[in-house]
Motif scaffolding. Sequence first.
Motif, mmCIF file in Angstrom:
data_model
loop_
_atom_site.group_PDB
_atom_site.id
_atom_site.type_symbol
_atom_site.label_atom_id
_atom_site.label_comp_id
_atom_site.label_asym_id
_atom_site.label_seq_id
_atom_site.Cartn_x
_atom_site.Cartn_y
_atom_site.Cartn_z
ATOM 1 N N ALA A 169 0.829 -1.209 0.000
ATOM 2 C CA ALA A 169 0.000 0.000 0.000
ATOM 3 C C ALA A 169 0.864 1.260 0.000
ATOM 4 O O ALA A 169 0.586 2.213 -0.741
ATOM 5 N N VAL A 170 1.915 1.266 0.804
ATOM 6 C CA VAL A 170 2.788 2.446 0.895
ATOM 7 C C VAL A 170 3.505 2.701 -0.430
ATOM 8 O O VAL A 170 3.594 3.837 -0.892
ATOM 9 N N PHE A 205 -4.651 -5.823 8.279
ATOM 10 C CA PHE A 205 -5.265 -5.350 7.029
ATOM 11 C C PHE A 205 -6.342 -6.311 6.543
ATOM 12 O O PHE A 205 -7.383 -5.876 6.044
ATOM 13 N N ALA A 206 -6.124 -7.608 6.684
ATOM 14 C CA ALA A 206 -7.118 -8.594 6.250
ATOM 15 C C ALA A 206 -8.428 -8.421 7.007
ATOM 16 O O ALA A 206 -9.511 -8.618 6.447
ATOM 17 N N THR A 258 -13.189 -2.558 3.909
ATOM 18 C CA THR A 258 -13.129 -1.110 4.157
ATOM 19 C C THR A 258 -12.002 -0.487 3.340
ATOM 20 O O THR A 258 -12.188 0.540 2.682
ATOM 21 N N VAL A 259 -10.815 -1.101 3.378
ATOM 22 C CA VAL A 259 -9.653 -0.568 2.663
ATOM 23 C C VAL A 259 -9.895 -0.560 1.153
ATOM 24 O O VAL A 259 -9.550 0.397 0.465
ATOM 25 N N SER A 260 -10.532 -1.603 0.638
ATOM 26 C CA SER A 260 -10.761 -1.691 -0.812
ATOM 27 C C SER A 260 -11.696 -0.602 -1.326
ATOM 28 O O SER A 260 -11.675 -0.269 -2.500
ATOM 29 N N GLN A 261 -12.491 -0.026 -0.441
ATOM 30 C CA GLN A 261 -13.432 1.023 -0.852
ATOM 31 C C GLN A 261 -12.847 2.432 -0.754
ATOM 32 O O GLN A 261 -13.482 3.397 -1.167
ATOM 33 N N LEU A 262 -11.648 2.560 -0.215
ATOM 34 C CA LEU A 262 -11.040 3.876 -0.047
ATOM 35 C C LEU A 262 -10.489 4.401 -1.366
ATOM 36 O O LEU A 262 -9.860 3.661 -2.118
ATOM 37 N N GLU A 263 -10.722 5.674 -1.610
ATOM 38 C CA GLU A 263 -10.088 6.338 -2.751
ATOM 39 C C GLU A 263 -8.610 6.523 -2.417
ATOM 40 O O GLU A 263 -8.210 6.470 -1.258
ATOM 41 N N THR A 264 -7.805 6.775 -3.431
ATOM 42 C CA THR A 264 -6.358 6.894 -3.257
ATOM 43 C C THR A 264 -5.983 7.933 -2.212
ATOM 44 O O THR A 264 -5.130 7.678 -1.355
#
Length: 189
Positions: free
Chosen positions: A39-40, A66-67, A72-78
Motif C-alpha cells: 500500500a505504501v 489489514f485482512a 473497508t480498505v478496498s473502498q477507499l479512494e487513493t
Amino acid sequence: MKIFTSIFLLLSTVVPSVLSQSIIDLAAADGKYGTLLNAVTNTPGVLDAIARSFPVTIFAPTNDAFAAIASTVSQLETSALATVLAGHVVQGVFTAQDFIHMGCVELTTLAGDHLRVLYQDGSVLVNESRVIQPNVAGDGGIIHGIDKVILPGTFRRCPRKKGGKRSGSSSSGSSGSKSGKRRLMQQHE
C-alpha cells in the motif's frame, strides 16, 4: 535507551549504511508487513512523504490487521488511503521504553491527525491497536508492529492525572507497575 538510540542515529548518518538496513528493508524481510508495504509503495506520494520525514516512528499494521478490514480498505479512494497510511507515521524515533516511561503521550502523524500512545497493563496501545512487535530499528527510524489498522476517528485524549492535568510527553512518570514493564520488555526481546 535514549542515549543508545541517539548514538545509533548519529552513527547511521555519519557511517555508511553498513550499520543497518533501512526500516523498509527490515519490514519487507520480516514478512508480516507485506500488505502495508504494498500500500505504501503503490499509493502515490506516501513513501516519499515518509522518506522526507526521516527519522520516523511507524506503527505498522500486520497483514492480518489489514485482512480484518479488507472490505473497508478496498473502498477507499487513493487520497483517503494515503491519509490512513500517513496516520501510522510520526516524526522522530520513539522506542517502546520511551512510551513506557511517558505513560501516555499524544503524537501528531504525518497526516496531521493525532495518536494516543498509552502504556497500560503491560502493553503499549496506539489508539485502539496493541503493539505486538516493538523496536524494529534501522536506517530511517523505528517500526512497532501493531494488531489493528489505525482508522480516523479512533483518537482519544490521554487520561487526566490527579489534579486535572493530562499526562503527555512532558510527563516524567509512567502508568503501570514495574513488573508490568519488565513483562512487556521480556515479551518483546
